[in-house]
Design a protein around this motif. Sequence first.
Motif, PDB file in Angstrom:
ATOM      1  N   UNK A   9       0.733  -1.224   0.035  1.00 45.16           N
ATOM      2  CA  UNK A   9       0.191   0.107  -0.247  1.00 45.16           C
ATOM      3  C   UNK A   9       0.776   1.312   0.231  1.00 45.16           C
ATOM      4  N   UNK A  10       0.504   2.243  -0.712  1.00 46.43           N
ATOM      5  CA  UNK A  10       1.023   3.491  -0.527  1.00 46.43           C
ATOM      6  C   UNK A  10       0.090   5.009  -0.789  1.00 46.43           C
ATOM      7  N   UNK A  11       0.655   6.080  -0.578  1.00 44.29           N
ATOM      8  CA  UNK A  11      -0.477   6.972  -0.774  1.00 44.29           C
ATOM      9  C   UNK A  11      -0.643   7.453  -2.212  1.00 44.29           C
ATOM     10  N   UNK A  12       0.185   6.805  -3.200  1.00 39.85           N
ATOM     11  CA  UNK A  12      -0.062   6.922  -4.724  1.00 39.85           C
ATOM     12  C   UNK A  12       0.797   6.023  -5.365  1.00 39.85           C
ATOM     13  N   UNK A  13       1.501   6.592  -6.275  1.00 35.49           N
ATOM     14  CA  UNK A  13       2.174   5.682  -7.282  1.00 35.49           C
ATOM     15  C   UNK A  13       3.698   5.396  -6.733  1.00 35.49           C
ATOM     16  N   UNK A  14       4.228   6.168  -5.646  1.00 39.86           N
ATOM     17  CA  UNK A  14       5.434   6.050  -5.121  1.00 39.86           C
ATOM     18  C   UNK A  14       5.776   4.541  -4.777  1.00 39.86           C
ATOM     19  N   UNK A  15       4.870   3.776  -4.361  1.00 38.50           N
ATOM     20  CA  UNK A  15       5.164   2.427  -3.631  1.00 38.50           C
ATOM     21  C   UNK A  15       5.674   1.602  -4.919  1.00 38.50           C
ATOM     22  N   UNK A  16       5.445   2.036  -6.180  1.00 32.24           N
ATOM     23  CA  UNK A  16       5.796   1.251  -7.348  1.00 32.24           C
ATOM     24  C   UNK A  16       7.237   0.962  -7.383  1.00 32.24           C
ATOM     25  N   UNK A  17       8.072   1.915  -7.019  1.00 30.19           N
ATOM     26  CA  UNK A  17       9.502   1.736  -6.671  1.00 30.19           C
ATOM     27  C   UNK A  17       9.839   0.468  -5.901  1.00 30.19           C
ATOM     28  N   UNK A  33      -1.169  -4.404  -5.102  1.00 28.00           N
ATOM     29  CA  UNK A  33      -0.820  -3.247  -4.943  1.00 28.00           C
ATOM     30  C   UNK A  33      -2.037  -2.173  -5.033  1.00 28.00           C
ATOM     31  N   UNK A  34      -2.130  -1.132  -3.887  1.00 28.16           N
ATOM     32  CA  UNK A  34      -3.379  -0.242  -3.954  1.00 28.16           C
ATOM     33  C   UNK A  34      -2.475   1.151  -3.655  1.00 28.16           C
ATOM     34  N   UNK A  35      -2.820   2.139  -4.318  1.00 27.45           N
ATOM     35  CA  UNK A  35      -2.221   3.368  -4.349  1.00 27.45           C
ATOM     36  C   UNK A  35      -3.450   4.413  -4.065  1.00 27.45           C
ATOM     37  N   UNK A  36      -3.537   5.071  -2.976  1.00 26.18           N
ATOM     38  CA  UNK A  36      -4.634   6.052  -2.726  1.00 26.18           C
ATOM     39  C   UNK A  36      -4.432   7.439  -3.245  1.00 26.18           C
ATOM     40  N   UNK A  37      -4.351   7.394  -4.422  1.00 26.81           N
ATOM     41  CA  UNK A  37      -3.982   8.629  -5.386  1.00 26.81           C
ATOM     42  C   UNK A  37      -4.883   9.752  -5.000  1.00 26.81           C
ATOM     43  N   UNK A 240      -7.162   4.763  -5.993  1.00 30.29           N
ATOM     44  CA  UNK A 240      -8.485   5.559  -5.557  1.00 30.29           C
ATOM     45  C   UNK A 240      -8.512   6.631  -6.663  1.00 30.29           C
ATOM     46  N   UNK A 241      -7.537   6.863  -7.505  1.00 28.35           N
ATOM     47  CA  UNK A 241      -7.783   7.897  -8.423  1.00 28.35           C
ATOM     48  C   UNK A 241      -7.775   7.739  -9.812  1.00 28.35           C
ATOM     49  N   UNK A 242      -7.140   8.513 -10.758  1.00 28.77           N
ATOM     50  CA  UNK A 242      -7.282   8.224 -12.222  1.00 28.77           C
ATOM     51  C   UNK A 242      -6.539   6.966 -12.574  1.00 28.77           C
ATOM     52  N   UNK A 243      -7.324   6.145 -13.301  1.00 29.21           N
ATOM     53  CA  UNK A 243      -6.806   4.578 -13.652  1.00 29.21           C
ATOM     54  C   UNK A 243      -5.655   5.028 -14.900  1.00 29.21           C
ATOM     55  N   UNK A 244      -6.076   5.830 -15.541  1.00 28.84           N
ATOM     56  CA  UNK A 244      -5.373   6.174 -16.773  1.00 28.84           C
ATOM     57  C   UNK A 244      -3.847   6.636 -16.363  1.00 28.84           C
TER      58      UNK A 244
END
Length: 280
Positions: A9-17, A33-37, A240-244
């Motif tokens: 889990x991450x606040x957004x895309x950062x955890x992709x690293x 993986x879930x990002x809370x964008x 939770x944000x933009x899929x694209x």
Amino acid sequence: MKKQAIGLLDSGVGGLTVMKEAMKQLPNESFYYIGDTARCPYGPRPEEQVKAFTWDLTRFLLDKNIKMLIIACNTATAAALPELKRVLKIPVIGVILPGSRAAIKTTHQGRIGVIGTEGTIRSEEYRKAIKKKQQQTEVFSQACPKFVPLVESNQFNSAIAKKVVTESLRDLKRQKVDTLVMGCTHYPLLKPLIQNVMGEQVTLIDSGAETVNEVSVLLDYYDLAEEKTDQPNERKFYTTGSVNMFKDIASSWLKMNEIEVEHVSVEELKGIELNESDRK
């Protein structure tokens, strides 16, 4: 039998690293993986709110029957790791201690820099972790609140990113650190720019990558590691944000052409309850 996945889990895309390193080191494992964008960034938010958001994401992943949880977010680690470890039955790993240990092993002059979100720097968790193991080490901390929005908006290779990184690290560069902890999992996406500003003589520590080293050890310790089989591994992503926007960044960073991304609303997250079977 279906493989149990590891949750990130991450606040957004950062955890992709972290995800990128996990797929490299643990090729037999499945990952969710879930990002809370939608609620990113976490850094400026109060600790209790970050903790509540982290629980939202955790319950979502637990509902997917994960076997281990990686908090791939430094701000969430600082706010919620002790409570999650105390309550949950499955192993829970944060990113701060592994990054701190790597910095201590790397530094030659005992001058370590730490960059992170306002929440991470305010918590002083890196400073406390480093000082606990090596009291004489000097730690210089710097909040870089503009970094996460650059990454989340997919501008981490832009001219404006270069300008922001240069300005944000100006004061820290004067401290002549020999080791710099990138204390936010978004920051490795800015690594070339950070390295250029700090100079080649400064070793950059990727706290997320260091965390995966420990995950590998813990999978063996808890007898949770998957063996190589003909069964395909799952790589599922939720935002939770933009899929694209998420898909564009994830595809580029992970070098994956076919990537499955699903949208999850914040309201849906809040509707998931913690099962008693997930508690210790």
